[in-house]
Design a protein around this motif. Structure first.
Motif, short mmCIF file in Angstrom:
data_model
loop_
_atom_site.label_atom_id
_atom_site.label_comp_id
_atom_site.label_asym_id
_atom_site.label_seq_id
_atom_site.Cartn_x
_atom_site.Cartn_y
_atom_site.Cartn_z
N ARG A 181 0.82 -1.21 0.00
CA ARG A 181 0.00 0.00 0.00
C ARG A 181 0.86 1.27 0.00
O ARG A 181 0.36 2.37 0.25
N GLY A 182 2.15 1.09 -0.25
CA GLY A 182 3.05 2.23 -0.31
C GLY A 182 3.40 2.81 1.05
O GLY A 182 3.82 3.97 1.14
N LEU A 183 3.25 2.01 2.09
CA LEU A 183 3.52 2.47 3.45
C LEU A 183 4.77 1.80 4.02
O LEU A 183 5.20 0.74 3.53
N THR A 184 5.34 2.42 5.03
CA THR A 184 6.42 1.82 5.80
C THR A 184 6.01 1.78 7.27
O THR A 184 5.09 2.50 7.68
N ILE A 185 6.68 0.96 8.05
CA ILE A 185 6.44 0.91 9.50
C ILE A 185 7.49 1.78 10.17
O ILE A 185 8.68 1.48 10.12
N SER A 186 7.06 2.86 10.80
CA SER A 186 8.01 3.77 11.45
C SER A 186 8.51 3.20 12.77
O SER A 186 9.67 3.43 13.15
N ALA A 187 7.66 2.48 13.48
CA ALA A 187 8.03 1.92 14.79
C ALA A 187 7.03 0.85 15.19
O ALA A 187 5.88 0.86 14.75
N LEU A 188 7.48 -0.07 16.02
CA LEU A 188 6.60 -0.98 16.74
C LEU A 188 6.52 -0.47 18.17
O LEU A 188 7.54 -0.08 18.75
N SER A 189 5.32 -0.48 18.75
CA SER A 189 5.14 0.14 20.06
C SER A 189 4.51 -0.82 21.06
O SER A 189 3.50 -1.46 20.77
N CYS A 190 5.13 -0.88 22.23
CA CYS A 190 4.68 -1.82 23.28
C CYS A 190 4.73 -1.15 24.65
O CYS A 190 5.22 -1.72 25.61
N HIS A 191 4.22 0.06 24.74
CA HIS A 191 4.28 0.85 25.96
C HIS A 191 3.75 0.07 27.17
O HIS A 191 2.59 -0.35 27.20
N GLY A 192 4.62 -0.09 28.15
CA GLY A 192 4.24 -0.80 29.37
C GLY A 192 5.12 -0.35 30.52
O GLY A 192 5.78 0.69 30.46
N ASN A 193 5.15 -1.14 31.58
CA ASN A 193 5.99 -0.83 32.74
C ASN A 193 6.80 -2.06 33.14
O ASN A 193 6.41 -2.83 34.03
N PRO A 194 7.96 -2.28 32.49
CA PRO A 194 8.79 -3.43 32.82
C PRO A 194 9.49 -3.30 34.17
O PRO A 194 10.18 -4.23 34.60
N LEU A 195 9.30 -2.16 34.83
CA LEU A 195 9.89 -1.95 36.16
C LEU A 195 8.83 -2.04 37.26
O LEU A 195 9.12 -1.74 38.43
N HIS A 196 7.64 -2.45 36.91
CA HIS A 196 6.56 -2.51 37.90
C HIS A 196 6.98 -3.38 39.09
O HIS A 196 7.55 -4.47 38.91
N PRO A 197 6.72 -2.94 40.33
CA PRO A 197 7.15 -3.73 41.49
C PRO A 197 6.44 -5.07 41.63
O PRO A 197 6.97 -5.97 42.29
N GLN A 198 5.26 -5.22 41.01
CA GLN A 198 4.62 -6.53 41.01
C GLN A 198 5.25 -7.34 39.88
O GLN A 198 5.06 -7.04 38.70
N LYS A 199 6.00 -8.36 40.26
CA LYS A 199 6.88 -9.05 39.32
C LYS A 199 6.15 -9.62 38.11
O LYS A 199 6.68 -9.59 37.00
N HIS A 200 4.95 -10.14 38.28
CA HIS A 200 4.26 -10.75 37.16
C HIS A 200 3.85 -9.70 36.13
O HIS A 200 3.84 -9.97 34.92
N LEU A 201 3.56 -8.48 36.59
CA LEU A 201 3.22 -7.41 35.66
C LEU A 201 4.46 -6.94 34.92
O LEU A 201 4.43 -6.72 33.70
N ALA A 202 5.56 -6.79 35.66
CA ALA A 202 6.81 -6.38 35.04
C ALA A 202 7.28 -7.41 34.03
O ALA A 202 7.75 -7.06 32.93
N GLN A 203 7.17 -8.68 34.38
CA GLN A 203 7.64 -9.75 33.49
C GLN A 203 6.86 -9.79 32.19
O GLN A 203 7.43 -9.98 31.11
N ALA A 204 5.56 -9.57 32.28
CA ALA A 204 4.73 -9.59 31.07
C ALA A 204 5.15 -8.47 30.11
O ALA A 204 5.29 -8.69 28.90
N ASP A 205 5.38 -7.28 30.64
CA ASP A 205 5.80 -6.17 29.79
C ASP A 205 7.22 -6.36 29.28
O ASP A 205 7.54 -5.97 28.14
#
Length: 322
Positions: free
Chosen positions: A65-89
């Protein structure tokens, strides 16, 4: 420069439908969410990493379609103090970097994250005042024990996969100003840069033109979001810039997000675009529309129209008058 859009805006459409619509508006690029806060409606890293045919079809859908991908985005919190939340991100970030390499996408956008105030904390702690002195101790602990160690490893991982990290300077996270971005960049390396969004500068009281100058002189702008903010002159005196009211309470909030041109005039946006060109940024300006007063289509098309007036698209030429 090229004009793009953050595709999370079209999460209600299939990938193909969304790409068709973006192409019909004459845009050049798309920024695609892979999980975390943007979600993975249009791009599921697990599926694409496991299936070479699916990967090729995904890339073809964009490029045909004549487009490019400028970025992939996965905004999260990999530093979250709850380990399971941090690990997922953290895992989403790793998969996104691996996918970006395969798709030849140069930037992965995310948040720096924000840790707690000690090892057994349950929630993030965002210190924003130097006194009482407890806040200084919390900030020191966070940077020395969590922020720099994590991003040093994450930065090496990204660099090994030939990908740059665009951290969005966003309140509530440890990297939220030009100074905090440059602090982390100095500790980790040039793989760290900004996904600079003027809307988050305005509500923190930072002039985006000056933010562009500060970061651009250091070569620290990896990606750019186009979103506006308006500050209510009456409500801000009641609630302050750190207003905690929900975004839906637009009538009473101190500030709110607007589409490009509805918080600041086109001249202001021309100054921002000119500053980007001045510091050597010649990549994608990616529209992010979170305007609660406009529909998806109207907010998007008005942003396209307003940016088209000021975007500097042609390559630099010699100063013929000198």
């Amino acid at each position: 420069m090229k004009l793009g859009v953050f595709m999370v805006l079209f999460g209600g459409r299939s990938l193909e439908e969304a790409l068709d619509y973006v192409a019909s508006q004459g845009l050049d690029a798309v920024e695609i969410g892979t999980g975390g806060n943007p979600g993975d409606k249009h791009c599921k890293p697990d599926e694409l990493l496991a299936n070479e045919t699916a990967l090729k079809n995904f890339k073809k859908a964009v490029e045909s379609r004549g487009l490019t991908i400028s970025a992939l985005s996965c905004h999260g919190n990999p530093l979250h103090p709850q380990k399971h939340l941090a690990q997922a991100d953290h895992e989403t970030f790793h998969k996104t970097v691996q996918l970006a390499e395969k798709l030849e996408v140069p930037v992965v956008n995310t948040f720096s994250g924000c840790p707690g105030d000690h090892e057994d904390a349950k929630y993030p702690n965002w210190p924003v005042a130097p006194w009482p002195n407890d806040f200084q101790e919390v900030l020191k602990w966070q940077w020395e024990n969590k922020i720099i160690p994590y991003w040093s490893e994450a930065g090496k991982f990204a660099a090994d996969h030939h990908v740059k990290i665009g951290l969005e300077l966003h309140g509530g996270f440890s990297v939220h100003t030009p100074a905090t971005l440059l602090r982390l960049r100095e500790a980790v390396g040039e793989v760290i840069g900004a996904n600079l969004d003027p809307s988050h500068m305005w509500w923190q009281g930072i002039d985006p033109v000056q933010a562009v100058q500060i970061l651009g002189r250091a070569g620290a702008i990896h990606h750019f979001h186009a979103k506006d903010t308006t500050i209510d002159p009456i409500n801000v005196n009641k609630y302050g810039l750190t207003d905690m009211q929900e975004y839906t309470n637009m009538l009473d909030r101190a500030w709110q997000f607007r589409t490009v041109g509805y918080g600041h005039d086109v001249k202001t946006w021309a100054d921002i675009i000119s500053a980007l060109r001045l510091v050597g940024y010649d990549y994608v300006v990616s529209i992010e529309h979170e305007d609660g007063l406009m529909s998806v289509e109207e907010g998007f098309t008005k942003a396209v129209h307003n940016l088209r007036q000021v975007l500097i698209e042609e390559p630099l030429s010699e100063m013929w008058w000198v």
